[in-house]
Design an enzyme around this catalytic site. Structure first.
Site, short mmCIF file in Angstrom:
data_model
loop_
_atom_site.label_atom_id
_atom_site.label_comp_id
_atom_site.label_asym_id
_atom_site.label_seq_id
_atom_site.Cartn_x
_atom_site.Cartn_y
_atom_site.Cartn_z
N LYS A 104 0.84 4.10 -2.98
CA LYS A 104 0.50 5.50 -2.66
C LYS A 104 1.69 6.57 -2.85
CE LYS A 104 -3.93 4.82 -1.78
NZ LYS A 104 -4.88 5.22 -2.51
N TYR B 251 0.87 -1.29 0.02
CA TYR B 251 0.03 0.02 0.13
C TYR B 251 0.73 1.33 0.12
CZ TYR B 251 -3.73 3.20 1.70
OH TYR B 251 -4.53 4.40 2.06
#
Length: 294
Positions: free
Chosen positions: A155, A151
């Protein structure tokens, strides 16, 4: 902010932050394409957002991206705004994260942002009157976060793509910005730093305390929609290539990575010289601080 006549796609907008973004854009006058993976969720969201249509599909593939742009054009005649919000979590520490965990998150967040932005940029360039790409990043992408290799990497990549695309699309009048939201959602409930605070607020029915809203920038989903509406509007025409944080009572401009300390040595650096020089450097912090941490 008047978005009358504008058309927006919001990926992952069947629930949570995405649904809040879609609702705010519609309230400002925009026509919206709702997207989520489950048809019943899409149908419920379309029922809740006036003037919207829905596409049930998982983002990641070029096919889904093309379907979303086609839905905007076929139903509303054009495309002005894309909000790439769709996301999933597969949290594991490095030594327990599988290839499937890594690939699933990167495919939705990073590849999904790429394919949808590419399809939207092609359409906006054809129209010839600019547009808005609003890419949803995360504090994990700015600082890193325990158990979120996939993640955080995705991001961080999204923020980097925003800076790159801001350069590439500037001449076409298309602005590109990354938004770094912090709010109570089903996803943030899984993050150990925030889960107990969210659970306590839900149990008692009390609003989040002022220290959490101001010091941590943590609030409700409705707290983060204002910056989305602003970035979708004509008022933001001069704002591009930025990473903008929003949450609770806080509006934040994140700095871009930059050289902090620069030391010079004639002839270059040996390992021993680096070791000596390092004692004069203050390293950067990393990780998302727990709520209330100094």
């Amino acid at each position: 902010m008047d978005l009358s006549g504008k058309v927006a796609i919001v990926t992952g907008s069947g629930r949570g932050l995405g649904l809040a973004y879609a609702g705010a854009l519609a309230a400002a006058g925009a026509s919206v394409v709702i997207n989520d993976v489950d048809q019943p969720v899409v149908d419920a969201a379309v029922g809740a957002v006036p003037g919207s249509v829905g596409v049930a599909a998982a983002v990641g593939s070029a096919e889904t991206a093309d379907r979303l742009v086609a839905a905007a054009v076929e139903n509303f005649g054009r495309l002005d705004v894309l909000v790439t919000n769709a996301g999933i979590l597969r949290d594991r520490v490095l030594w327990k994260m599988s290839d499937e965990d890594f690939d699933a998150v990167v495919d939705v967040h990073l590849r999904g942002t790429f394919t949808c932005a590419r399809a939207a940029a092609i359409r906006m360039r054809e129209q010839g009157d600019g547009g808005r790409l609003i890419l949803i990043s995360s504090p994990a992408g700015q600082r890193g976060n325990f158990g979120q290799t996939n993640y955080a990497a995705a991001k961080a990549g999204i923020a980097a793509m925003a800076r790159t695309w801001a350069m590439e699309l500037g001449r076409a009048g298309i602005t590109v910005n990354a938004v770094v939201p912090v709010a109570a959602t089903e996803m943030t409930k899984t993050i150990p730093a925030f889960a107990p605070v969210i659970e306590e607020a839900e149990r008692t029915g009390q609003p989040y305390p002022a220290w959490l809203r101001r010091d941590e920038g943590f609030g409700t989903v409705s707290d983060v929609t204002g910056v989305i509406t602003f970035l979708a509007s004509d008022a933001s025409s001069g704002v591009t290539g930025q990473a903008i944080g929003i949450g609770g009572d806080r509006l934040v401009l994140w700095s871009h990575p930059a050289e902090k300390d620069v030391l010079l040595a004639d002839g270059g650096w040996t390992a021993e010289a680096v070791a000596v020089a390092w004692s004069s450097i203050t390293p950067e912090s990393f990780g998302i601080p727990a709520p209330g941490a100094s």
